[in-house]
Design an enzyme around this catalytic site. Structure first.
Site, PDB file in Angstrom:
ATOM      1  N   LYS A   1       0.846  -1.202   0.000  1.00 55.25           N
ATOM      2  CA  LYS A   1       0.000   0.000   0.000  1.00 55.25           C
ATOM      3  C   LYS A   1       0.879   1.249   0.000  1.00 55.25           C
ATOM      4  CE  LYS A   1      -4.203  -1.787   0.361  1.00 55.25           C
ATOM      5  NZ  LYS A   1      -3.912  -3.177   0.078  1.00 55.25           N
TER       6      LYS A   1
ATOM      7  N   GLU B   1      18.758  -9.173  -1.098  1.00 55.53           N
ATOM      8  CA  GLU B   1      17.945  -8.251  -0.297  1.00 55.53           C
ATOM      9  C   GLU B   1      18.172  -8.508   1.189  1.00 55.53           C
ATOM     10  OE1 GLU B   1      13.805  -7.811  -1.365  1.00 55.53           O
ATOM     11  OE2 GLU B   1      14.210  -8.445  -3.413  1.00 55.53           O
TER      12      GLU B   1
ATOM     13  N   HIS C   1      13.371  -2.527  -3.140  1.00 54.42           N
ATOM     14  CA  HIS C   1      12.720  -2.842  -4.408  1.00 54.42           C
ATOM     15  C   HIS C   1      13.565  -3.883  -5.145  1.00 54.42           C
ATOM     16  CE1 HIS C   1      10.014  -1.995  -7.726  1.00 54.42           C
ATOM     17  NE2 HIS C   1      11.051  -2.048  -8.526  1.00 54.42           N
TER      18      HIS C   1
ATOM     19  N   ASP D   1       8.695   4.397  -5.618  1.00 62.31           N
ATOM     20  CA  ASP D   1      10.052   4.024  -6.059  1.00 62.31           C
ATOM     21  C   ASP D   1      10.892   5.179  -6.602  1.00 62.31           C
ATOM     22  OD1 ASP D   1       9.272   1.406  -5.451  1.00 62.31           O
ATOM     23  OD2 ASP D   1       8.592   1.033  -7.499  1.00 62.31           O
TER      24      ASP D   1
ATOM     25  N   ILE E   1       2.123   4.737   1.325  1.00 70.81           N
ATOM     26  CA  ILE E   1       2.158   5.456   2.600  1.00 70.81           C
ATOM     27  C   ILE E   1       1.579   6.852   2.341  1.00 70.81           C
ATOM     28  CG2 ILE E   1       3.673   6.409   4.403  1.00 70.81           C
ATOM     29  CD1 ILE E   1       3.675   3.376   4.474  1.00 70.81           C
TER      30      ILE E   1
HETATM   31  C1  GRF Z   1      10.813  -8.184  -1.957  1.00 71.94           C
HETATM   32  O1  GRF Z   1      11.225  -8.688  -3.185  1.00 71.94           O
HETATM   33  C2  GRF Z   1      10.975  -6.685  -1.913  1.00 71.94           C
HETATM   34  O2  GRF Z   1      11.992  -6.219  -2.727  1.00 71.94           O
HETATM   35  C3  GRF Z   1       9.657  -6.193  -2.432  1.00 71.94           C
HETATM   36  O3  GRF Z   1       8.712  -7.114  -1.974  1.00 71.94           O
HETATM   37  C4  GRF Z   1       9.316  -8.368  -1.727  1.00 71.94           C
HETATM   38  C5  GRF Z   1       8.981  -8.742  -0.326  1.00 71.94           C
HETATM   39  O4  GRF Z   1       9.406 -10.030  -0.009  1.00 71.94           O
HETATM   40  N1  GRF Z   1       9.402  -4.831  -2.047  1.00 71.94           N
HETATM   41  P1  GRF Z   1       9.314 -10.533   1.490  1.00 71.94           P
HETATM   42  O5  GRF Z   1       7.855 -10.399   1.930  1.00 71.94           O
HETATM   43  O6  GRF Z   1      10.224  -9.707   2.313  1.00 71.94           O
HETATM   44  O7  GRF Z   1       9.723 -11.972   1.420  1.00 71.94           O
END
Ligand code: GRF
Length: 196
Positions: free
Chosen positions: A93, A181, A111, A152, A95
């Site tokens: 969602k 990530e 992202h 983004d 913000i």
């Molecule tokens: C990730 O790929 C992040 O980059 C994006 O949403 C996904 C979330 O994955 N914003 P998780 O719920 O943290 O496993």
């Protein structure tokens, strides 16, 4: 003692939330996640929060006829936590602008692409990875950025790159990016807490 409260927002499985929480437990990230906020009562992230005694809050703009009441409720929830940093981890969602203004440069997002490529409204999840494969890009990755009013678009804080292999599917690429990530997000949070 410096304020080290973090609030995490997540809509889905929350693997980034878990990675960050684990990093706080190991003291790699000197912070305390004081609340997990989700718009989705079935989010895996909420279950993880429950299992780990992190207070979970479900609040969705869809449940409010008046968007101002929604924003105000969210504002009050956040006020109570007084977060130094708000971490969006797969939160779908938007913000509200008022909250973005209130917590300027204190809300970050991750992202799954090398922004500014594959960013903006509608670019999320597997759509991103499918497009990367279709376009035969040689590399992809993830980006941590500040949250501003537009999806983004906020200033980029850090990126991690991964190669795209010839036999990659969107799924195999997604898994490779997600691994990065989990490494990048805790590092960035640690950096921001020590430099802000
Ligand atoms: C990730 O790929 C992040 O980059 C994006 O949403 C996904 C979330 O994955 N914003 P998780 O719920 O943290 O496993």
């Amino acid at each position: 003692m410096k304020n080290r409260n973090i609030v995490v927002f997540a809509s889905g499985g929350g693997s980034n939330f878990k990675a960050l929480h684990k990093a706080t437990l190991k003291k790699e990230v000197p912070a305390r996640i004081t609340a997990l906020i989700s718009d989705n009562p079935d989010a895996g992230a909420l279950k993880y929060a429950r299992d780990n005694e992190i207070p979970g809050v479900v609040i969705s703009p869809g449940d409010y006829d008046n968007p101002m009441v929604y924003t105000d409720t969210l504002r009050k929830i956040l006020e109570k936590e007084s977060p130094r940093l708000i971490v969006l981890a797969g939160y779908l969602k938007k913000i509200p602008d008022e909250i973005v203004e209130l917590y300027k440069r204190r809300i970050i997002n991750i992202h799954p692409a090398l922004l500014p490529k594959y960013g903006g409204k509608g670019w999320y999840g597997m759509r991103v990875h499918r497009a990367v494969i279709e376009n035969r890009d040689k590399e992809s990755g993830c980006t941590v950025h500040y949250v501003t009013r537009d999806y983004d678009e906020g200033p980029i804080i850090a990126q991690s790159r991964v190669p795209v292999r010839q036999d990659d599917t969107a799924e195999s690429l997604a898994a490779r990016v997600l691994k990065q990530e989990h490494l990048l997000y805790p590092k960035v949070v640690r950096f921001l807490l020590s430099h802000n």
